[in-house]
Write a protein that holds these residues in place. Structure first.
Motif, short mmCIF file in Angstrom:
data_model
loop_
_atom_site.label_atom_id
_atom_site.label_comp_id
_atom_site.label_asym_id
_atom_site.label_seq_id
_atom_site.Cartn_x
_atom_site.Cartn_y
_atom_site.Cartn_z
N GLU A 71 0.83 -1.21 0.00
CA GLU A 71 0.00 0.00 0.00
C GLU A 71 0.86 1.26 0.00
O GLU A 71 0.47 2.28 -0.57
CB GLU A 71 -0.93 -0.01 1.22
N ARG A 72 2.03 1.20 0.62
CA ARG A 72 2.92 2.37 0.63
C ARG A 72 3.69 2.51 -0.68
O ARG A 72 4.21 3.58 -0.97
CB ARG A 72 3.90 2.27 1.79
N GLN A 73 3.77 1.45 -1.46
CA GLN A 73 4.51 1.50 -2.72
C GLN A 73 3.63 1.88 -3.90
O GLN A 73 4.15 2.27 -4.94
CB GLN A 73 5.18 0.15 -2.98
N LEU A 74 2.31 1.78 -3.76
CA LEU A 74 1.39 2.14 -4.83
C LEU A 74 0.73 3.47 -4.53
O LEU A 74 0.75 3.96 -3.41
CB LEU A 74 0.33 1.05 -5.01
N ALA A 75 0.13 4.02 -5.56
CA ALA A 75 -0.56 5.30 -5.40
C ALA A 75 -1.81 5.12 -4.57
O ALA A 75 -2.41 4.04 -4.54
CB ALA A 75 -0.91 5.86 -6.78
#
Length: 469
Positions: free
Chosen positions: A179-183
């Motif tokens: 979730e932190r790596q995607l928009a």
């Protein structure tokens, strides 16, 4: 990190996707038969209880079956056993054999699903979610060539979404790493092609599985109620191990003195001592009442029903009578039922995600031979019989024991005394012994020109010497 979409063009198209067109199959607020799952409370309500909106005012509570020991044992039995079996990508050959594929995206995922989990971690958590919730979700991340390079398990409130045109999307959550790596909002409508979804039976919705706990809710409710009652009983009531009895009348001081003397001889450092009873005193130990025995039997029966719903043999859980003489028989019985279905179900989930035809053409398979690793004698006996039966070569058997190859070990040997059954009962004649073929005659030597001229030379010399010609 690469996006899970096919390309930048596809990503832009999906970004413009109108989420309002994604609707559930049933109308909001419509009545559905239970059992009912409450995500906020993390528990279940039966159909009878959940039909009342004020169930908590009626004295009912949400059943959280996942916290009981028997449920944890059943789920762990599947999850830990499946995590022991390493997966491989196989492709069949035209001659009936098969080859292990080691350069495909599936083979790389089975060896390294993501950057922070091992294959064992991934299968362990995937199987645990499958049997606790009935559904297990994982997000597939693709590279620029549309190959899956990572799989991330989603443990939050995930749900399938069906659009008006029948397209399937998924709303995923519960993985802080991805979730932190995607928009933001990228996981609200993920296409089905990028989601590994493994689910159990779907009695209410074709994309929503239900855990076996729903069939055992009454047993869990009964077990939890009896456990709470037992805790309250033993917490509020003191039950001695026995009593001192006498027919004589005792004053309060005598009773106090008698109790002090008894404690002096049987408690603390003197525990286990031998008190001497006199003046008509007798010791009567406390026995387990019949209703307490029935209480334990009912608790045991409810646990067995939970194991029955999960299709786990009691011997695997360490309870029940001993039924199987060897570990191989126990594992074989479980593989033929619950465990075999579990592994095959997860295998087909990988086949569908990676676009494999499955069946016996090209497929995923978990190696179950590791389950018999501790049964050394059975493994040796099976390999010996397989080699003698002309099924395996010696090198294949030695490889299972991490031994090197030997000269001629890649060949399959057999014994020559085996004959067709028809020859044993006389219905077929034994073949006549074949005589060795006679040696081929040597080819005649080619005439030499010098040898042909020699007789003519001798004849001419003889005529000249004896006849003067």
């Amino acid at each position: 990190m690469t996006s899970y979409t096919l390309s930048a063009r596809a990503a832009a198209a999906e970004a413009r996707y109108d989420a309002s067109r994604v609707v559930a199959k049933a109308a909001e607020g419509a009545y559905r038969d239970g059992p009912y799952y409450l995500p906020i409370s993390g528990g279940w309500l039966s159909a009878d209880v959940g039909s009342n909106l004020n169930f908590w005012q009626m004295g009912y509570d949400v059943e959280r079956g996942g916290g009981t020991a028997i449920v944890q044992a059943c789920v762990s039995a599947y999850a830990q056993t499946a995590a022991m079996c390493l997966g491989s990508h196989w492709k069949s050959r035209a001659d009936g054999g098969r080859d292990r594929v080691t350069n495909s995206a599936l083979s790389r995922i089975l060896l390294r699903p993501n950057a922070y989990q091992s294959p064992s971690d991934f299968i362990l958590n995937l199987t645990s979610l499958l049997y606790r919730r009935g559904n297990a979700y994982a997000l597939a991340v693709r590279n620029a060539r549309f190959e899956i390079v990572e799989l991330h398990i989603m443990t939050g409130a995930c749900a399938p979404l069906v659009a008006v045109d029948g397209s399937v999307f998924y709303s995923l959550s519960g993985n802080e790493v991805v979730e932190r790596q995607l928009a933001p909002g990228a996981l609200q409508a993920v296409p089905a092609r990028d989601v590994l979804h493994v689910h159990l039976e779907t009695p209410r919705h074709p994309l929503i599985g239900e855990t076996p706990l729903t069939a055992a809710m009454l047993d869990l409710a009964m077990s939890n109620a009896m456990a709470r009652q037992a805790i309250a009983f033993f917490d509020r009531q003191a039950r001695p191990s026995g009593t001192l009895n006498t027919s004589n009348s005792l004053t309060a001081d005598q009773v106090k003195e008698l109790r002090e003397r008894w404690d002096e001889q049987s408690r603390g450092l003197n525990a286990g001592g031998t008190p001497i009873l006199a003046n008509g005193l007798t010791w009567t130990p406390m026995t387990v009442a019949a209703k307490d025995t029935q209480f334990a039997e009912i608790m045991k029966m409810s646990e067995q029903n939970v194991a029955l719903a999960y299709r786990v043999p009691l011997q695997v859980l360490g309870i029940g009578d001993q039924k199987f003489s060897t570990t191989e028989l126990m594992m074989t019985s479980w593989l033929a039922s619950g465990l075999g279905f579990c592994l095959n179900h997860i295998e087909q989930g990988f086949d569908r995600l990676f676009g494999l035809p499955g069946g016996l053409v090209e497929y995923t398979e978990f190696d179950t031979s590791v389950l018999l690793r501790s049964d050394f004698s059975t493994r040796v006996k099976a390999w010996v019989e397989g080699v003698k039966g002309r099924i395996f070569s010696s090198d294949e058997a030695r490889a299972d024991f991490e031994l090197g190859k030997i000269d001629g070990g890649d060949q399959i040997f057999g014994q020559q005394q085996d004959i067709p059954l028809g020859m044993l009962d006389g219905s077929q004649a034994l073949p006549a012994p074949t005589e060795p073929a006679p040696p081929a005659p040597e080819p005649p030597e080619e005439p030499n020109a010098s040898r042909q001229q020699l007789p003519d030379l001798i004849r001419s010399v003889s005529d000249e010497l004896f006849h003067g010609t």
